[in-house]
Design a protein around this motif. Structure first.
Motif, short mmCIF file in Angstrom:
data_model
loop_
_atom_site.label_atom_id
_atom_site.label_comp_id
_atom_site.label_asym_id
_atom_site.label_seq_id
_atom_site.Cartn_x
_atom_site.Cartn_y
_atom_site.Cartn_z
N THR A 160 1.06 -1.55 0.07
CA THR A 160 0.36 -0.39 -0.02
C THR A 160 0.74 1.06 -0.02
OG1 THR A 160 0.14 0.18 2.09
CG2 THR A 160 -1.60 -1.03 1.06
N PRO A 161 1.87 1.24 -1.15
CA PRO A 161 2.59 2.59 -1.13
C PRO A 161 2.23 4.03 -1.36
CG PRO A 161 3.09 1.01 -2.83
CD PRO A 161 1.74 0.43 -2.34
N ARG A 162 1.15 3.97 -1.41
CA ARG A 162 0.08 5.71 -1.74
C ARG A 162 -0.43 5.92 -0.38
NH1 ARG A 162 -0.47 2.82 -6.24
NH2 ARG A 162 -0.20 4.05 -8.44
N GLU A 163 -1.14 5.00 0.37
CA GLU A 163 -1.16 5.09 1.27
C GLU A 163 -0.85 5.37 2.81
OE1 GLU A 163 -2.25 2.66 0.08
OE2 GLU A 163 -4.26 2.58 -0.24
N VAL A 164 1.30 5.01 2.65
CA VAL A 164 1.59 4.76 3.37
C VAL A 164 1.98 6.97 3.15
CG1 VAL A 164 4.57 4.56 3.58
CG2 VAL A 164 2.86 2.43 3.73
N GLU A 165 2.23 6.60 1.71
CA GLU A 165 2.76 8.19 1.48
C GLU A 165 1.66 8.96 1.35
OE1 GLU A 165 3.99 10.70 -2.55
OE2 GLU A 165 3.03 8.52 -2.99
N GLU A 166 0.31 9.10 1.66
CA GLU A 166 -0.34 9.83 2.32
C GLU A 166 -0.15 9.82 3.55
OE1 GLU A 166 -5.25 10.46 2.03
OE2 GLU A 166 -4.62 9.65 1.29
N PHE A 167 -0.38 8.89 4.44
CA PHE A 167 0.05 9.15 6.30
C PHE A 167 1.03 9.90 6.75
CE2 PHE A 167 2.20 7.41 9.35
CZ PHE A 167 1.63 7.14 10.61
N ALA A 168 2.37 8.99 5.93
CA ALA A 168 3.81 9.96 5.84
C ALA A 168 3.39 11.77 5.80
CB ALA A 168 4.74 9.47 5.47
N ASN A 226 1.45 13.88 5.14
CA ASN A 226 0.62 14.28 6.06
C ASN A 226 0.38 13.73 7.64
OD1 ASN A 226 -1.06 15.79 3.26
ND2 ASN A 226 -2.07 13.63 3.57
N ALA A 227 0.93 13.09 8.58
CA ALA A 227 0.95 13.35 9.87
C ALA A 227 1.40 14.06 10.15
CB ALA A 227 2.34 11.83 9.79
N ALA A 228 2.52 15.13 9.80
CA ALA A 228 2.79 16.77 11.35
C ALA A 228 1.40 17.62 11.48
CB ALA A 228 4.04 17.02 10.19
N GLY A 229 0.86 17.69 10.06
CA GLY A 229 -0.45 18.77 9.24
C GLY A 229 -1.34 18.17 10.62
N ARG A 230 -1.49 16.98 10.60
CA ARG A 230 -2.61 16.99 11.18
C ARG A 230 -2.68 15.86 13.08
NH1 ARG A 230 -1.90 11.39 8.80
NH2 ARG A 230 -2.17 10.35 10.92
N GLY A 231 -1.20 16.96 13.76
CA GLY A 231 -0.38 17.21 14.68
C GLY A 231 -0.48 15.88 15.36
N VAL A 232 0.38 15.05 14.91
CA VAL A 232 1.25 13.25 15.30
C VAL A 232 2.74 14.05 15.39
CG1 VAL A 232 2.47 11.70 14.62
CG2 VAL A 232 -0.42 12.13 13.64
N ALA A 255 11.70 -7.36 4.94
CA ALA A 255 12.11 -6.13 4.36
C ALA A 255 12.08 -4.84 5.69
CB ALA A 255 12.43 -5.77 3.00
N ALA A 256 11.54 -4.89 6.03
CA ALA A 256 11.58 -4.08 7.47
C ALA A 256 11.25 -2.42 6.91
CB ALA A 256 12.20 -4.34 8.26
N ALA A 257 10.96 -1.98 5.29
CA ALA A 257 10.72 -0.75 4.60
C ALA A 257 10.08 0.05 5.27
CB ALA A 257 10.49 -1.34 2.63
N LEU A 258 8.94 -0.36 6.06
CA LEU A 258 7.98 0.55 6.46
C LEU A 258 8.70 1.93 7.04
CD1 LEU A 258 5.46 1.44 6.14
CD2 LEU A 258 4.89 0.37 8.69
N PRO A 259 9.74 1.45 8.84
CA PRO A 259 10.20 3.28 9.20
C PRO A 259 11.11 3.89 8.44
CG PRO A 259 10.13 0.69 10.15
CD PRO A 259 10.06 0.14 9.19
N GLY A 260 11.19 3.35 6.89
CA GLY A 260 12.32 3.82 6.67
C GLY A 260 11.83 4.84 5.77
N VAL A 261 10.66 4.38 4.79
CA VAL A 261 10.06 4.80 4.10
C VAL A 261 9.24 5.95 4.57
CG1 VAL A 261 8.05 4.62 2.47
CG2 VAL A 261 9.65 2.82 2.01
N ILE A 262 8.20 5.91 5.49
CA ILE A 262 7.80 6.93 5.96
C ILE A 262 8.73 7.85 6.61
CG2 ILE A 262 6.55 7.75 8.63
CD1 ILE A 262 5.55 4.37 8.35
#
Length: 160
Positions: A34-42, A44-50, A60-67
């Motif tokens: 779900t690369p598009r969903e990861v991109e959207e989440f990461a 927009n996270a700061a703008g949502r107050g995260v 492969a554990a790519a998720l933390p690095g991609v975010i």
């Protein structure tokens, strides 16, 4: 987390954050599926107050690095033991290129990821800092109690 199969480890993260009254989101996002969903989440996270992101992944554990590549927020990686006892995930997360850091905890270290995130949040929030201090004091209390319990165990040659 990369998938709901990661939930047993990440439940420890959620349980700690819940007990410390830290608001959090819990999502299954895959860097590969779900690369598009990861991109959207990461993105927009700061703008949502995260303020901190904890990302768990195995193999492969790519998720933390991609975010981390898509957000200015601090990212904490939790390598999961899916294959090779989690060593593959650990190495994938800690070997980020210069300029794209991911703080990394131990394999299956969901609880420590939550504590580290709380420490980051405590830098600018007195209420969180007070709860963190109480938690840390409770850790000390557990060892004090353990030593008291150990002192009650009797052996002929035990000197304490």
């Amino acid at each position: 987390m990369g998938s709901t199969s990661d939930l047993p480890v990440m439940t420890k993260t959620a349980d700690f954050l819940e007990s410390m009254e830290i608001p959090f989101e819990m999502l299954a996002l895959s860097a590969h599926r779900t690369p598009r969903e990861v991109e959207e989440f990461a993105s927009n996270a700061a703008g949502r107050g995260v303020r901190v992101i904890i990302a768990a992944a195995g193999m492969a554990a790519a998720l933390p690095g991609v975010i981390a590549a898509l957000t200015p927020l601090p990212v904490i990686g939790v390598p999961l033991s899916a294959t090779l006892e989690g060593k593959d995930a650990l190495l994938s997360i800690v070997q980020m290129p210069p300029g794209i850091p991911v703080a990394t905890v131990t394999i299956n270290g969901g609880l420590n990821a939550a504590v580290l995130a709380m420490r980051m949040l405590a830098l600018t929030d007195a209420g969180i800092a007070a709860r963190l201090d109480s938690y840390r004091a409770s850790l000390c209390g557990k060892i004090v109690k353990a030593n008291a319990d150990l002192s009650a165990i009797k052996y002929n040659y035990k000197t304490n």
